[in-house]
Enzyme design. Structure first.
Site, mmCIF file in Angstrom:
data_model
loop_
_atom_site.group_PDB
_atom_site.id
_atom_site.type_symbol
_atom_site.label_atom_id
_atom_site.label_comp_id
_atom_site.label_asym_id
_atom_site.label_seq_id
_atom_site.Cartn_x
_atom_site.Cartn_y
_atom_site.Cartn_z
ATOM 1 C CG MET A 166 -10.803 -25.562 -21.662
ATOM 2 S SD MET A 166 -11.788 -25.277 -23.149
ATOM 3 C CE MET A 166 -11.271 -26.660 -24.160
ATOM 4 C CG ASP A 167 -11.976 -19.125 -16.965
ATOM 5 O OD1 ASP A 167 -11.346 -18.338 -17.696
ATOM 6 O OD2 ASP A 167 -12.568 -18.762 -15.941
ATOM 7 C CD GLU A 168 -8.158 -22.835 -11.603
ATOM 8 O OE1 GLU A 168 -7.347 -23.053 -10.689
ATOM 9 O OE2 GLU A 168 -8.866 -21.810 -11.653
ATOM 10 C CB SER A 171 -7.196 -18.047 -14.586
ATOM 11 O OG SER A 171 -7.259 -19.224 -13.797
ATOM 12 C CB THR A 183 -11.756 -14.545 -17.964
ATOM 13 O OG1 THR A 183 -11.098 -15.472 -17.109
ATOM 14 C CG2 THR A 183 -11.996 -15.177 -19.328
#
Length: 247
Positions: A166-168, A171, A183
């Protein structure tokens, strides 16, 4: 790690503080940084000629759902406004030409840098994923297939592996949609477990951009949209570029 990055930003520069905060943002010299247009960011991010390996290409480990949906989105890149993003082993390869503030620069004699989601080189064992980005709509779709090295509960993906992908996806979307780089926050509500070796589809959208921040949302679900695996939101810090004429 995120906290150290934000703290480093707070120590740098002397121009333009974040609204409501005492820290200040660095300004990057455009002579060594990307131009602010989305087209320019994409052209630099998606290198047309490179010897770098693109890990976001089909391989023998991809399940039928992953392969068929990949082909559907690949067709949409021809006329539907979508762009397939390459995925190199390190973000250093994606941001070539961008000079980070000195407080964030890292020197090391190691050469095998790897982004976390590409740290397992064996095909099908860890993160298998590809991201498609729609510039005008500022949204992305990530096709994610977790391998056995990402196991949490027996037979299912670890929640942390989903948080990482999700973070990837956040970003990459934040960077291309509005030069988001760091983040600031990530909030996740898990709904159901993802079976290992199956396809999960992440739908990411930029909700708004204000006060040098990008506010984003993500819904992760099965291909048929009958199962919601998780919902999340994230806030990313937007770069502040100093407008100087190129030499």
């Amino acid at each position: 790690m995120i906290r150290r990055g934000v703290q480093a930003i707070a120590r740098l520069g002397h121009h333009g503080a974040l609204p409501g905060a005492s820290c200040v943002l660095p300004r990057l010299d455009l002579a060594s940084a990307f131009a602010s247009s989305t087209d320019n960011l994409i052209s630099r991010f998606c290198l047309q000629k490179t010897d770098l390996k693109d890990y976001a290409l089909p391989n023998a480990s991809w399940c039928p759902d992953m392969l068929s949906l990949y082909q559907e989105f690949l067709e949409k890149t021809k006329s539907g406004g979508w762009i397939k993003l390459p995925s190199f082993k390190s973000n250093r390869d994606h941001i070539q030409g961008l000079k980070l503030p000195s407080g964030l620069a890292v020197t090391s004699d190691k050469s095998d840098w790897r982004i976390f989601t590409r740290c397992i080189p064996a095909e099908g064992q860890g993160y298998e994923y590809v991201i498609f980005f729609h510039p005008s709509e500022k949204k992305s779709v990530c096709l994610f297939q977790p391998g056995p090295y990402l196991e949490g509960p027996p037979g299912f993906a670890h929640g942390g592996s989903l948080a990482a992908i999700m973070d990837e996806t956040f970003s990459k979307t934040a960077y291309l949609a509005g030069e988001g780089l760091f983040t600031l926050s990530l909030s996740i509500k898990f709904k159901n477990l993802i079976p290992l070796g199956s396809l999960a589809v992440l739908n990411v959208e930029v909700e708004k951009i204000e006060d040098q921040k990008l506010y984003m949302s993500c819904v992760t679900q099965s291909r048929d949209q009958q199962i919601v695996y998780a919902k999340s939101s994230g806030v990313f810090l937007q770069l502040q570029l100093e407008e100087e004429s190129l030499q």
